[in-house]
Scaffold this active site. Structure first.
Site, short mmCIF file in Angstrom:
data_model
loop_
_atom_site.label_atom_id
_atom_site.label_comp_id
_atom_site.label_asym_id
_atom_site.label_seq_id
_atom_site.Cartn_x
_atom_site.Cartn_y
_atom_site.Cartn_z
CG ASP A 265 -1.90 1.19 1.18
OD1 ASP A 265 -1.71 2.09 0.33
OD2 ASP A 265 -2.85 1.21 1.98
CG HIS A 270 -0.17 5.49 4.75
ND1 HIS A 270 -1.07 5.74 5.76
CD2 HIS A 270 -0.90 4.96 3.73
CE1 HIS A 270 -2.28 5.36 5.38
NE2 HIS A 270 -2.20 4.89 4.15
CB ILE A 285 -1.95 8.87 9.47
CG1 ILE A 285 -2.64 8.58 8.12
CG2 ILE A 285 -2.20 10.32 9.89
CD1 ILE A 285 -4.16 8.63 8.19
N GLY A 288 -4.44 2.05 8.04
CA GLY A 288 -5.46 1.43 8.89
C GLY A 288 -5.21 -0.07 9.03
C1 LIG Z 1 -10.15 -0.95 -2.63
C2 LIG Z 1 -9.09 -0.92 -1.59
C3 LIG Z 1 -8.96 0.42 -1.00
C4 LIG Z 1 -8.15 0.44 0.22
C5 LIG Z 1 -7.75 1.84 0.52
C6 LIG Z 1 -6.95 1.97 1.79
C7 LIG Z 1 -5.98 3.07 1.61
C8 LIG Z 1 -5.18 3.37 2.86
O1 LIG Z 1 -3.87 3.68 2.43
C9 LIG Z 1 -5.84 4.52 3.59
C10 LIG Z 1 -5.68 4.43 5.03
O2 LIG Z 1 -5.18 3.50 5.59
S1 LIG Z 1 -6.30 5.77 5.95
C11 LIG Z 1 -5.90 5.35 7.63
C12 LIG Z 1 -6.91 4.57 8.34
N1 LIG Z 1 -8.20 5.22 8.48
C13 LIG Z 1 -8.37 6.28 9.32
O3 LIG Z 1 -7.46 6.77 9.95
C14 LIG Z 1 -9.78 6.82 9.44
C15 LIG Z 1 -10.15 7.02 10.90
N2 LIG Z 1 -11.54 7.45 11.00
C16 LIG Z 1 -11.90 8.76 10.95
O4 LIG Z 1 -11.07 9.65 10.84
C17 LIG Z 1 -13.38 9.08 11.04
O5 LIG Z 1 -14.04 8.01 11.63
C18 LIG Z 1 -14.02 9.35 9.65
C19 LIG Z 1 -13.37 10.61 9.04
C20 LIG Z 1 -13.82 8.15 8.73
C21 LIG Z 1 -15.51 9.58 9.82
O6 LIG Z 1 -15.70 10.62 10.73
P1 LIG Z 1 -16.91 11.64 10.53
O7 LIG Z 1 -16.84 12.24 9.18
O8 LIG Z 1 -16.91 12.53 11.70
O9 LIG Z 1 -18.15 10.66 10.48
P2 LIG Z 1 -19.52 10.73 11.30
O10 LIG Z 1 -20.11 12.10 11.18
O11 LIG Z 1 -19.30 10.16 12.64
O12 LIG Z 1 -20.40 9.70 10.48
C22 LIG Z 1 -20.93 10.03 9.19
C23 LIG Z 1 -21.49 8.75 8.59
O13 LIG Z 1 -20.41 7.91 8.16
C24 LIG Z 1 -20.44 6.65 8.87
N3 LIG Z 1 -19.05 6.36 9.28
C25 LIG Z 1 -18.34 7.06 10.18
N4 LIG Z 1 -17.11 6.51 10.29
C26 LIG Z 1 -17.06 5.44 9.46
C27 LIG Z 1 -16.08 4.48 9.18
N5 LIG Z 1 -14.88 4.48 9.76
N6 LIG Z 1 -16.37 3.50 8.28
C28 LIG Z 1 -17.59 3.46 7.69
N7 LIG Z 1 -18.59 4.36 7.94
C29 LIG Z 1 -18.30 5.33 8.81
C30 LIG Z 1 -21.32 6.87 10.09
O14 LIG Z 1 -21.93 5.67 10.51
C31 LIG Z 1 -22.29 7.92 9.59
O15 LIG Z 1 -23.32 7.27 8.86
P3 LIG Z 1 -24.81 7.25 9.47
O16 LIG Z 1 -25.19 8.69 9.48
O17 LIG Z 1 -25.59 6.40 8.54
O18 LIG Z 1 -24.64 6.66 10.84
#
Ligand SMILES: CCCCCCC[C@@H](O)CC(=O)SCCNC(=O)CCNC(=O)[C@H](O)C(C)(C)COP(=O)(O)OP(=O)(O)OC[C@H]1O[C@@H](n2cnc3c(N)ncnc32)[C@H](O)[C@@H]1OP(=O)(O)O
Length: 367
Positions: A265, A270, A285, A288
């Site tokens: 990845d 990252h 960062i 994940g």
């Molecule tokens: C095809 C292969 C592809 C692979 C690609 C991978 C590439 C990698 O290189 C990328 C990475 O590793 S990135 C690093 C790992 N991930 C992170 O650090 C993200 C951490 N999470 C966040 O920051 C917030 O939860 C965040 C920002 C994710 C959400 O926070 P908010 O915007 O504040 O959300 P919120 O208002 O609480 O919710 C809005 C709606 O979204 C749903 N939701 C929230 N978090 C979610 C999550 N983590 N996964 C899925 N759905 C999520 C909520 O349920 C909400 O929906 P609803 O209104 O229906 O409840």
């Protein structure tokens, strides 16, 4: 479709008065995306507009707005994927195996085969790498508009059908199984089923959820678009309020993401400080899936007595980013054959990951 513009593109847009075909300016659209993002994600305080966007801007033009029906009906070509013992060992090191003790008797077998052992063992989270190859295809998905710099990994669900071999040639079948408009973001779910090419036997299945900040708002706000092939709560779990059954603490290394990326990845989020800053973070960062690897490894070490073959399914939701070098505390609760877990960053006392691991059986020796 979201895409990267070459360095001279901004001046081309300026020459055209920044106008799109609907009379709305390209820059105005980008500006409004910027404002939208700033209000939804206050931590993106430095999202640069517009001068720093030169060379890496995602534009939403008329022929590149989100078309949900095109997206969910897209058929990915089947692809072959191969890996070797070297990939398996490098991955294990990337998720911290043997970092504390090079001779750890529960982990050495994942990086080195000792006397009498024919090959090294494979951590079940290694399976998640089989879906990473699709990342580059996302930006070519017809009808799919997003800024790749704002992509975050949201969730990962993995089912293991048989212990993963140390070397393998496999066939991957991928499909879109979910697309949701959350206003400030779009959520895309992709499923990848992997088969051993020679026998045709299924090995594992991955369901990857990507959270695309700024890509929502493509449907009527009174009726937000939502498509899913599976019930949404299938992979969710509630973290218990009771005392955990086991707690495991471990430091990640400052170079953890640089090591982990070698498993495939190469997302610059990252490794590249500038891209990380544009994405809203003070520095690069951790992947994940690396955090997930640390958490599941903690479960295998403490509850499975080092035996990864006990793991049947894994689910994790990424709640917050992790910076390389931070300390991960994984709390675990046993509910029958299900281990519920939550991982926190010690330095910030914030939960960063939560989910469950389903086991085939329990080992009394570790309980
Ligand atoms: C095809 C292969 C592809 C692979 C690609 C991978 C590439 C990698 O290189 C990328 C990475 O590793 S990135 C690093 C790992 N991930 C992170 O650090 C993200 C951490 N999470 C966040 O920051 C917030 O939860 C965040 C920002 C994710 C959400 O926070 P908010 O915007 O504040 O959300 P919120 O208002 O609480 O919710 C809005 C709606 O979204 C749903 N939701 C929230 N978090 C979610 C999550 N983590 N996964 C899925 N759905 C999520 C909520 O349920 C909400 O929906 P609803 O209104 O229906 O409840």
């Amino acid at each position: 479709m979201g895409f990267f513009l070459p360095d001279n593109s901004l001046s081309n847009l300026e020459r055209h008065g920044g106008e799109g075909r609907d009379g709305e300016g390209f820059l105005t659209r980008e500006h409004s995306l910027h404002l939208q993002l700033r209000s939804a994600y206050p931590y993106i305080h430095k999202y640069p507009f517009p001068t720093q966007l030169r060379g890496c801007i995602a534009i939403m033009s008329d022929d590149s707005v989100m078309n949900p029906e095109l997206v969910i009906n897209h058929k990915f070509p089947q692809v072959t994927h191969t890996y070797s013992e070297r990939d398996v060992a490098l991955y294990a090191l990337g998720i911290g195996a043997c970092a504390k003790d090079a001779l750890d008797d529960k982990e050495l077998k994942y990086v080195y085969h000792e006397d009498g052992q024919q090959s090294i063992k494979v951590f079940p989270t290694f399976a998640a790498l089989f879906s990473i190859g699709l990342t580059s295809q996302l930006s070519q998905l017809p009808g799919f508009a997003f800024d790749p710099r704002l992509l975050l990994h949201g969730q990962q669900y993995i089912e293991i059908y048989k212990p993963l071999p140390t070397n393998c040639l496999m066939q991957n079948k991928s499909s879109i199984v979910g697309l949701h408009d959350k206003g400030k973001a779009a959520i895309l779910e992709i499923e990848v089923v992997s088969y051993e090419k020679e026998t045709g036997e299924p090995l594992c299945m991955n369901r990857t959820t990507v959270y695309l900040r700024g890509a929502g708002g493509f449907s009527k706000s009174s009726q937000p678009y939502s498509f899913t092939k599976y019930p949404r709560d299938q992979t969710s779990s509630k973290t218990p309020k009771t005392q955990p059954f086991v707690v495991h603490e471990e430091c990640t290394q400052p170079a953890q993401a640089l090591l982990y990326r070698l498993s495939g990845d190469y997302n610059p989020l990252h490794s590249d400080p500038k891209i990380a800053e544009v994405a809203g973070f003070s520095r690069p960062i951790l992947h994940g899936l690396c955090t997930l690897g640390f958490a599941v490894r903690a479960i295998i070490k403490t509850i499975c007595n080092g035996d990864a073959n006990l793991v049947k399914a894994i689910s994790g939701r990424f709640l917050l980013h992790v910076y390389p070098g931070e300390t991960l505390i994984t709390e675990m609760w046993l509910q029958g054959l299900r281990v519920l877990y939550q991982t926190k960053v010690k330095e910030r006392n914030r939960a960063v990951l939560a989910g469950f691991v389903d086991l085939n059986q329990l080992r009394s020796s570790s309980l």
